[in-house]
Design a protein around this motif. Sequence first.
Motif, PDB file in Angstrom:
ATOM      1  N   UNK A  85     -42.131 -20.910 -66.294  1.00 12.94           N
ATOM      2  CA  UNK A  85     -41.108 -20.956 -67.344  1.00 12.94           C
ATOM      3  C   UNK A  85     -40.461 -19.587 -67.519  1.00 12.94           C
ATOM      4  N   UNK A  86     -41.295 -18.549 -67.582  1.00 14.03           N
ATOM      5  CA  UNK A  86     -40.779 -17.200 -67.814  1.00 14.03           C
ATOM      6  C   UNK A  86     -39.792 -16.783 -66.719  1.00 14.03           C
ATOM      7  N   UNK A  89     -36.522 -18.625 -67.177  1.00  9.53           N
ATOM      8  CA  UNK A  89     -35.819 -18.215 -68.396  1.00  9.53           C
ATOM      9  C   UNK A  89     -35.255 -16.798 -68.243  1.00  9.53           C
ATOM     10  N   UNK A  90     -36.081 -15.889 -67.708  1.00  6.01           N
ATOM     11  CA  UNK A  90     -35.623 -14.504 -67.616  1.00  6.01           C
ATOM     12  C   UNK A  90     -34.483 -14.361 -66.607  1.00  6.01           C
ATOM     13  N   UNK A  93     -31.643 -14.993 -69.079  1.00  5.96           N
ATOM     14  CA  UNK A  93     -31.660 -14.309 -70.370  1.00  5.96           C
ATOM     15  C   UNK A  93     -30.693 -13.115 -70.478  1.00  5.96           C
TER      16      UNK A  93
ATOM     17  N   UNK B  45     -40.871 -13.036 -75.733  1.00  2.00           N
ATOM     18  CA  UNK B  45     -39.682 -13.817 -75.395  1.00  2.00           C
ATOM     19  C   UNK B  45     -38.463 -13.470 -76.229  1.00  2.00           C
ATOM     20  N   UNK B  67     -38.481  -6.098 -68.793  1.00  2.00           N
ATOM     21  CA  UNK B  67     -37.364  -7.043 -68.684  1.00  2.00           C
ATOM     22  C   UNK B  67     -36.865  -7.444 -70.070  1.00  2.00           C
ATOM     23  N   UNK B  68     -37.799  -7.702 -70.966  1.00  2.00           N
ATOM     24  CA  UNK B  68     -37.442  -8.105 -72.314  1.00  2.00           C
ATOM     25  C   UNK B  68     -36.781  -6.965 -73.082  1.00  2.00           C
ATOM     26  N   UNK B  71     -33.281  -6.733 -73.265  1.00  2.00           N
ATOM     27  CA  UNK B  71     -32.611  -7.700 -74.141  1.00  2.00           C
ATOM     28  C   UNK B  71     -32.774  -7.330 -75.614  1.00  2.00           C
TER      29      UNK B  71
END
Lengths: 391, 104
Positions: A85-86, A89-90, A93, B45, B67-68, B71
Amino acid sequence: MLDIPVNEAVTLADLTRDPYPIYRQMRAETPVVRVAQTNRIFVTRFEHTKWIKENPEIFSSDDPMTPMKPAFQAHTLMRKDGDEHRAERMAMQPAFSPKVIRTDWAELYTKLAEDYVSRLPKGETVDLFADLCGPIAARILAHMLGLEEATDEQMQRWSQRLIDGAGNFGNDPELFALSDAANAEMNALFEQVMPRHIAAPNNSAFSVMLNAKMPIPVSQMYANIKIAIGGGINEPRDALATILYGLLTNPEQLEEVKRQEAWLDAFEEGVRWVAPIQVSGRRTTQEVQIGDHVIGPNETVMTIQASANRDEAIYADGEAFNVFRDKHPHQAFGSGPHHCAGAQVARRTLGQIMLPLLFERFPNMALTDPKEVIWSGFGFRGPLNLPVTLA
Amino acid sequence: MTKITFVQPDGRSQTVSARAGDSVMQTALAHSIDGIFAECGGAMMCATCHCYIEDARTGEASQGEEDLLDCAEDEVRPSSRLSCQIKVSEDLDGLVVHLPVTVD
């Protein structure tokens, strides 16, 4: 430990018409209950729904039987867990990150919003749901995904066909035929625009996925874009209509919102009050206790965020729309790994741009009659119309 | 008992007792620290628990965390971390966490 109570009385039709009195009673009397007509376990309290979504090892999103698969012609990230999933999604994103919202989408949305709002005829009565809420949601999404060639009508129709197919638990072949036709149209457009995004990389989701260092398979890019189409139009459309209804039926609050420029608070309260996505399903991977009840493995648990958002344990007078209530995080965007990827986009486009713009242009707009507004929906919920006199 | 100090952009600071095993994000929520929202509840997330930490004891951010961070709503610096990814232990006593300013 107690057996799970069974509710034989509640029907999907009741829930579609007005689920809130039913949820209020469930929270008080049977917060974990099997609803016989759906053969699913409804969980209605804030603490439980949040906990379930934040524990994906026990409550999986993977449901092999979901009609989402035939509807989307793919096993999508919505129904995946963990690393798989990650990764998907990434891949998408970055196109929805606050940075790109600032550099690309905020300015574009402002232009689009001004354009769509300026087309509305001052002095006349229009259905803002059909004439503004849906089309503007479709237009900005088309840009964000890299599908500028699609019309508002196409985007909205594809979205609805995907949603109807994903909710086709009765396996009606007619609905899958319609979603298949929509899939064929979308696939053709994706193929058509792919070279453009490869030749000239940009911040749209399709381009970001195509030009990633380690791209996901093209089939999953298609599935991701379809998820964004299925999930990215209804929600901002219904959120906007809901917030407008809340403000227009509470004029004192509207005046105070204007005075304080509390548009973001109005946004948060609107989606708390009637969450556009009301319910999310999870499958138990093991025996687990929820509240006073033990649930076996392979049960489908419906976490009802619509109900959690009005839980008396968290919100005083949660049934009412009140922009100025004591702040507490709501669950309209979910929680855990599947937390809404579009939350920041929605806040900025609706809360920071559309609401102030619309009320600046039509400071005295009014619902013709609040009783004419029809609310509907169990999985997705919002007004079906919003007749407003523009002044 | 592990003490953690949260410092707001305006300099206001608050030192709280953290429970070993909780994340820094959970510690912040438990003490209603402004600026930590943690919308996804620690699933890495949403990047709404972004903070700045200059303290080698907290280790390096993972690739997923990096990576997050791209964002995140606020300015990303070399000291940027997601507070949900840092587990409290007695070794972290005296940790100082700076909260970000919203850029707009």
